[in-house]
Write an enzyme that holds these catalytic residues in place. Structure first.
Site, PDB file in Angstrom:
ATOM      1  N   ASP A  84       3.046 -10.975 -11.732  1.00  0.00           N
ATOM      2  CA  ASP A  84       2.783  -9.998 -12.797  1.00  0.00           C
ATOM      3  C   ASP A  84       4.048  -9.771 -13.622  1.00  0.00           C
ATOM      4  O   ASP A  84       4.032  -9.870 -14.849  1.00  0.00           O
ATOM      5  CB  ASP A  84       2.349  -8.647 -12.215  1.00  0.00           C
ATOM      6  N   GLU A 109       1.187  -4.041 -19.078  1.00  0.00           N
ATOM      7  CA  GLU A 109       0.960  -3.125 -17.972  1.00  0.00           C
ATOM      8  C   GLU A 109       2.216  -2.732 -17.202  1.00  0.00           C
ATOM      9  O   GLU A 109       2.351  -1.593 -16.762  1.00  0.00           O
ATOM     10  CB  GLU A 109      -0.040  -3.783 -17.012  1.00  0.00           C
ATOM     11  N   ASP A 172      -2.407  -8.834 -20.334  1.00  0.00           N
ATOM     12  CA  ASP A 172      -2.860  -8.430 -19.010  1.00  0.00           C
ATOM     13  C   ASP A 172      -2.809  -9.653 -18.106  1.00  0.00           C
ATOM     14  O   ASP A 172      -3.736 -10.458 -18.083  1.00  0.00           O
ATOM     15  CB  ASP A 172      -4.271  -7.869 -19.074  1.00  0.00           C
ATOM     16  N   ILE A 174      -3.396 -11.880 -15.049  1.00  0.00           N
ATOM     17  CA  ILE A 174      -4.388 -11.890 -13.973  1.00  0.00           C
ATOM     18  C   ILE A 174      -3.879 -12.862 -12.930  1.00  0.00           C
ATOM     19  O   ILE A 174      -3.921 -14.071 -13.112  1.00  0.00           O
ATOM     20  CB  ILE A 174      -5.770 -12.343 -14.499  1.00  0.00           C
ATOM     21  N   ASP A 175      -3.350 -12.313 -11.837  1.00  0.00           N
ATOM     22  CA  ASP A 175      -2.773 -13.190 -10.812  1.00  0.00           C
ATOM     23  C   ASP A 175      -3.637 -13.280  -9.561  1.00  0.00           C
ATOM     24  O   ASP A 175      -3.248 -13.909  -8.582  1.00  0.00           O
ATOM     25  CB  ASP A 175      -1.355 -12.742 -10.466  1.00  0.00           C
ATOM     26  N   THR A 177      -4.603 -10.858  -7.411  1.00  0.00           N
ATOM     27  CA  THR A 177      -4.309  -9.998  -6.279  1.00  0.00           C
ATOM     28  C   THR A 177      -5.416  -9.001  -5.997  1.00  0.00           C
ATOM     29  O   THR A 177      -5.601  -8.586  -4.870  1.00  0.00           O
ATOM     30  CB  THR A 177      -2.994  -9.216  -6.488  1.00  0.00           C
TER      31      THR A 177
END
Length: 179
Positions: A84, A109, A172, A174-175, A177
């Site tokens: 992130d 974020e 944003d 998006i990993d 998690t």
């Protein structure tokens, strides 16, 4: 996967009202305005592709070797990973390189508050290493190695709240998690 979008707000109400008027002359001038706006996003699209590609490489690298120490909890108990932070730093860095003389804002974020706390130095160093490895493997930006402070500044480049004027990017990462 990283989702990036660029919004350009135009504060010319006259353009909106011109679209509703059926006068041929007005419609012709509006279509010229519209096509010049659409054409002006070519540079933004190229920058977004470049930034997203860098961020995706970093996220894949983290995903392959995810360590439990790479996952932290934010104040709201949601997880945040080095992917992130790293992808946000890369996107911010890439946009700054692509648009050095054009003001823009990045609405993202993460911020560096948790990375500045005692005990987070190891995580910050891992993020910095990932960012530098990703930049070096890509070769798109001839830059010296970024310091931890450079990476923190890049992460905090996403603190904008947007606004009614100018160019705004929304990020944003998006990993995978959660959610």
């Amino acid at each position: 996967m990283t989702i990036i979008s660029c919004l350009r707000t135009v504060s010319k109400p006259s353009l909106i009202s011109q679209f509703s008027k059926p006068k041929p002359k007005t419609q012709q001038s509006c279509s010229l305005v519209v096509s010049s706006i659409v054409m002006s996003y070519d540079k933004e699209l190229a920058a977004a592709k470049k930034a997203a590609s860098l961020a995706a490489r970093l996220c894949l690298k983290v995903q392959k070797a995810l360590l439990q120490s790479d996952v932290q909890s934010k104040n709201d108990k949601s997880p945040v990973t080095v992917a992130d932070y790293g992808s946000q730093a890369l996107v911010s860095f890439a946009l700054q390189k692509e648009f050095p003389s054009e003001p823009f804002s990045l609405v993202a974020e993460e911020d560096s508050k948790d990375l500045r706390q005692d005990g987070a130095q190891e995580t910050l160093e891992r993020i910095t290493k990932l960012v530098n490895e990703t930049l070096a493997s890509d070769g798109a930006y001839n830059t010296s190695t970024l310091s931890t402070e450079d990476v923190i500044r890049a992460i905090d480049g996403g603190k904008s709240e947007g606004g009614s004027h100018g160019r705004h990017w929304v990020l944003d990462p998006i990993d995978g998690t959660k959610g």
